[in-house]
Motif scaffolding. Structure first.
Motif, short mmCIF file in Angstrom:
data_model
loop_
_atom_site.label_atom_id
_atom_site.label_comp_id
_atom_site.label_asym_id
_atom_site.label_seq_id
_atom_site.Cartn_x
_atom_site.Cartn_y
_atom_site.Cartn_z
N ASN A 87 0.83 -1.20 0.00
CA ASN A 87 0.00 0.00 0.00
C ASN A 87 0.87 1.26 0.00
OD1 ASN A 87 -2.68 1.32 0.26
ND2 ASN A 87 -1.79 2.03 2.19
N MET A 90 2.51 1.65 -3.44
CA MET A 90 1.56 2.10 -4.46
C MET A 90 1.18 3.56 -4.25
SD MET A 90 -0.77 -1.31 -5.03
CE MET A 90 -1.82 -0.54 -6.24
N GLU A 91 0.99 3.96 -3.00
CA GLU A 91 0.68 5.37 -2.73
C GLU A 91 1.85 6.27 -3.08
OE1 GLU A 91 -0.77 6.14 1.21
OE2 GLU A 91 -2.52 4.87 0.94
N HIS A 94 2.08 6.55 -6.72
CA HIS A 94 0.81 6.97 -7.32
C HIS A 94 0.31 5.95 -8.34
CE1 HIS A 94 1.51 10.77 -5.34
NE2 HIS A 94 2.69 10.84 -5.92
N ILE A 95 0.34 4.69 -7.92
CA ILE A 95 -0.13 3.59 -8.76
C ILE A 95 -1.48 3.14 -8.20
CG2 ILE A 95 0.28 1.21 -9.51
CD1 ILE A 95 3.29 1.81 -9.22
N GLU A 96 -2.46 3.10 -9.07
CA GLU A 96 -3.79 2.64 -8.67
C GLU A 96 -3.89 1.13 -8.89
OE1 GLU A 96 -6.10 4.49 -7.22
OE2 GLU A 96 -4.81 6.26 -7.35
N LEU A 97 -4.79 0.50 -8.15
CA LEU A 97 -4.98 -0.94 -8.28
C LEU A 97 -5.35 -1.34 -9.70
CD1 LEU A 97 -4.88 -3.51 -6.64
CD2 LEU A 97 -7.27 -3.18 -6.04
N PHE A 98 -6.13 -0.51 -10.37
CA PHE A 98 -6.52 -0.76 -11.75
C PHE A 98 -5.28 -0.83 -12.66
CE2 PHE A 98 -7.53 1.05 -15.95
CZ PHE A 98 -8.40 0.07 -16.42
N GLU A 99 -4.33 0.09 -12.43
CA GLU A 99 -3.10 0.10 -13.24
C GLU A 99 -2.27 -1.15 -12.99
OE1 GLU A 99 -1.88 4.72 -13.60
OE2 GLU A 99 -1.99 3.91 -11.55
#
Length: 106
Positions: A87, A90-91, A94-99
């Motif tokens: 988490n 990813m934060e 700036h990576i979203e789960l969709f990406e």
């Protein structure tokens, strides 16, 4: 010499083995809390670079190669700690789960 194709993570590169041992000793002696956050971030950054380059090398040099996992099959890392790291990573990137899901399917 480091064997770039060695998936088990074994290495003859002594400074890495010494660093792993030093960090393990620090965990047992309770010294982890004294590690400066910027040093911890630098260590994470280096490990991510090493892992990414190692997987990329494996996939570009060996036919039908499968990437190895960043943790051993029988790890001591609890799921909660792994999710906190993922988490935060990813934060921070700036990576979203969709990406991430799109990347996995690529």
């Amino acid at each position: 010499m480091i064997d770039a194709g060695n998936q088990a993570g074994k290495s003859d590169f002594m400074p890495v083995k010494q660093l792993v041992q030093l960090l393990s000793d620090g965990q047992r002696s309770g010294l982890w809390e004294q590690v400066d956050i910027s040093d911890l971030q630098a260590l994470c950054e280096l490990v991510i670079h090493m892992y990414g380059r190692r997987v990329e090398h494996l996939l570009t040099t060996e036919q039908n190669a499968q990437p190895f996992m960043p943790l051993p099959k029988h790890t001591t890392v609890p799921d909660t700690e792994a999710m906190m790291f993922i988490n935060g990573l990813m934060e921070g990137k700036h990576i979203e789960l969709f990406e991430l899901q799109m990347f996995k399917n690529f």
